[in-house]
Design a protein around this motif. Structure first.
Motif, PDB file in Angstrom:
ATOM      1  N   GLY A   1       0.799  -1.217   0.000  1.00  0.00           N
ATOM      2  CA  GLY A   1       0.000   0.000   0.000  1.00  0.00           C
ATOM      3  C   GLY A   1       0.832   1.267   0.000  1.00  0.00           C
ATOM      4  N   LYS A   2       0.235   2.319  -0.493  1.00  0.00           N
ATOM      5  CA  LYS A   2       0.857   3.652  -0.499  1.00  0.00           C
ATOM      6  C   LYS A   2       0.644   4.311   0.865  1.00  0.00           C
ATOM      7  CE  LYS A   2       1.928   3.692  -4.896  1.00  0.00           C
ATOM      8  NZ  LYS A   2       3.281   3.533  -5.325  1.00  0.00           N
ATOM      9  N   VAL A   3       1.641   5.044   1.287  1.00  0.00           N
ATOM     10  CA  VAL A   3       1.590   5.745   2.566  1.00  0.00           C
ATOM     11  C   VAL A   3       1.825   7.227   2.305  1.00  0.00           C
ATOM     12  CG1 VAL A   3       2.759   6.047   4.777  1.00  0.00           C
ATOM     13  CG2 VAL A   3       2.448   3.758   3.841  1.00  0.00           C
ATOM     14  N   GLU A   4       0.984   8.049   2.897  1.00  0.00           N
ATOM     15  CA  GLU A   4       1.186   9.497   2.866  1.00  0.00           C
ATOM     16  C   GLU A   4       0.714  10.038   4.198  1.00  0.00           C
ATOM     17  OE1 GLU A   4      -0.172  13.516   0.484  1.00  0.00           O
ATOM     18  OE2 GLU A   4      -0.134  11.615  -0.600  1.00  0.00           O
ATOM     19  N   ALA A   5       1.547  10.832   4.833  1.00  0.00           N
ATOM     20  CA  ALA A   5       1.193  11.418   6.128  1.00  0.00           C
ATOM     21  C   ALA A   5       1.871  12.771   6.268  1.00  0.00           C
ATOM     22  CB  ALA A   5       1.625  10.496   7.260  1.00  0.00           C
ATOM     23  N   GLU A   6       1.263  13.643   7.053  1.00  0.00           N
ATOM     24  CA  GLU A   6       1.840  14.940   7.366  1.00  0.00           C
ATOM     25  C   GLU A   6       2.042  15.040   8.867  1.00  0.00           C
ATOM     26  OE1 GLU A   6      -0.489  18.166   5.893  1.00  0.00           O
ATOM     27  OE2 GLU A   6       0.051  17.749   3.822  1.00  0.00           O
TER      28      GLU A   6
ATOM     29  N   SER B   1      -3.794   8.850  10.376  1.00  0.00           N
ATOM     30  CA  SER B   1      -5.104   8.339  10.000  1.00  0.00           C
ATOM     31  C   SER B   1      -5.156   7.884   8.542  1.00  0.00           C
ATOM     32  CB  SER B   1      -6.183   9.399  10.249  1.00  0.00           C
ATOM     33  OG  SER B   1      -5.964  10.533   9.434  1.00  0.00           O
ATOM     34  N   SER B   2      -4.237   8.378   7.715  1.00  0.00           N
ATOM     35  CA  SER B   2      -4.228   7.994   6.307  1.00  0.00           C
ATOM     36  C   SER B   2      -3.349   6.783   6.032  1.00  0.00           C
ATOM     37  CB  SER B   2      -3.763   9.178   5.452  1.00  0.00           C
ATOM     38  OG  SER B   2      -2.441   9.524   5.787  1.00  0.00           O
ATOM     39  N   ILE B   3      -2.688   6.269   7.081  1.00  0.00           N
ATOM     40  CA  ILE B   3      -1.769   5.137   6.884  1.00  0.00           C
ATOM     41  C   ILE B   3      -2.506   3.827   7.001  1.00  0.00           C
ATOM     42  CG2 ILE B   3       0.241   3.968   7.822  1.00  0.00           C
ATOM     43  CD1 ILE B   3       1.328   6.690   8.577  1.00  0.00           C
TER      44      ILE B   3
END
Length: 128
Positions: free
Chosen positions: A99-104, A126-128
């Protein structure tokens, strides 16, 4: 005269973004604390090296972008974003999903005598 705190923080985050742990950890005072919410506290350099080696092994294509940086004396706030794919080694007991991971997140870095002495990192997982 010590390197300004903003430059130390930028050098650290650039090194993390390049997955250059030697350069990143050279920015830290030995024994300093990196508090990663919700992970916990890591001690420089060994605890941090183990954490980031595991993270980079799990997401070999991980990128780390500084979105903004604000400094006031020895305090620096850094807004960042990571992106990557969970295609490598297991991370924290979880097998790779592809899966793709994007977080700030936002880090509050304290610098004394040209070295990071503490970092408090808060991120949206929360987006992970």
């Amino acid at each position: 005269m010590s390197e300004p705190a903003a430059e130390v923080a930028r050098r650290y985050f650039t090194a993390i973004g390049q997955q250059d742990l030697d350069a990143a950890l050279a920015c830290w005072k030995p024994g300093a604390v990196d508090h990663l919410a919700p992970v916990g506290e890591l001690s420089a350099p060994d605890g941090m090296r183990a954490y980031f080696e595991s993270l980079f092994a799990a997401m070999p294509d991980l990128t780390y972008e500084v979105r903004d940086l604000v400094a006031d004396g020895g305090k620096v706030a850094v807004w960042w974003r990571i992106r990557g794919s969970f295609t490598g080694a297991p991370f924290d007991g979880v097998r790779a999903t592809g899966g793709k991971v994007e977080a700030e997140g936002l880090d509050f870095v304290r610098v004394e005598d040209g070295l990071i002495v503490r970092n408090d990192s808060y991120w949206d997982d929360s987006s992970i």
